[in-house]
Design an enzyme around this catalytic site. Structure first.
Site: not given
Ligand code: PEP
Length: 249
Positions: A10-11, A95, A97, A169, A208, A229-230
């Site tokens: 969920w970040k 991660h 980020e 993302g 993604s 993530g998203g």
């Molecule tokens: C993530 O944050 O680990 C990720 C893969 O994000 P997203 O699915 O939004 O690309």
């Protein structure tokens, strides 16, 4: 049957009301089945609520990061001991980020992996190349370097997530050929480091992932699910991803 994982990252998203609504919808619909593990990684203040609301579902809750020291003067940090005490099953480490915005280094990851095992947490080690590195032909060298932390940690239960930085993302996921090449490379590397135990380490793809592309990704050799993530912020999409993982077995 290989166990498939779908882990929601969920970040820094969701307030308590949104997290609670997600958990309600998840609890109402989710049917745990053998061979699939559901994971949710909320930010720290949401952990107690998510853990108590999903307790009966079999979902496993993860922290998104933690310090390697068990306690002490580290203002703003959270320890592995605290994650364990809160009821977490594991922790996401490395991660992109964290590497990009918080100076996560290989040296800190060695200490964090060891601390995670010390407190009986399952680490999800994230690795991945930037677009510049890929375009320059360095993808496998970068991954090799990132995986080399495992030669310095000893051995414990582990999940690895391949997350190309350019796919996170962005709506631009890696294609099947790219994922297949990298996952085979990671499998070989884990085997060289850990011997036969390296064959059993789940390797997830992240970047993604959506319900529109996950079925194809799940068919790629050495892909044991996704770190998402998203698309994991909405319970409906997360449930669809889990269903796809169940049907892929
Ligand atoms: C993530 O944050 O680990 C990720 C893969 O994000 P997203 O699915 O939004 O690309």
């Amino acid at each position: 049957m290989t166990t498939k994982w779908v882990i929601a990252n969920w970040k820094m998203n969701h307030l308590r009301a949104e997290a609670s609504a997600f958990c309600e919808a998840f609890r109402a619909d989710y049917k745990a089945r053998p061979g699939v593990e559901a994971g949710i990684a909320p930010s720290f203040p949401l952990l107690p609520g998510v853990i108590s609301q999903t307790e009966t579902t079999g979902a496993k809750v993860f922290g998104q990061n933690a310090h390697w020291e068990p306690k002490g003067a580290f203002t703003g940090a959270v320890s592995m001991a605290q994650l364990k005490d809160a009821g977490c099953h594991g922790v996401i480490l490395g991660h992109s980020e964290r590497r990009q915005f918080f100076n996560e280094t290989d040296d800190s990851l060695v200490k964090k992996l060891q601390a995670a095992w010390e407190f009986d947490l399952l680490p999800v080690l994230c690795i991945g190349e930037t677009l510049t590195q890929r375009d320059a032909g360095f993808t496998l060298d970068v991954l090799r370097q990132q995986l080399s932390v495992l030669e310095r940690t000893g051995h414990g239960p582990l999940v690895v997530a391949y997350e190309p930085v350019w796919a996170i993302g962005t709506g631009r996921r890696a294609d099947a050929t790219q994922i297949e090449e990298v996952h085979a490379f990671i499998r070989e590397d884990l085997w060289l480091t850990f011997g036969d135990a390296g064959r059993e380490i789940p390797i997830l793809y992240g970047g993604s992932v959506t319900p529109d592309n996950f079925e194809e990704i799940l068919r790629i050799p050495h892909v044991a699910g996704g770190l998402v993530g998203g698309a994991s912020l909405e319970a409906g999409k997360f449930l669809r991803l889990l269903k796809q993982a169940q049907e892929s077995n």
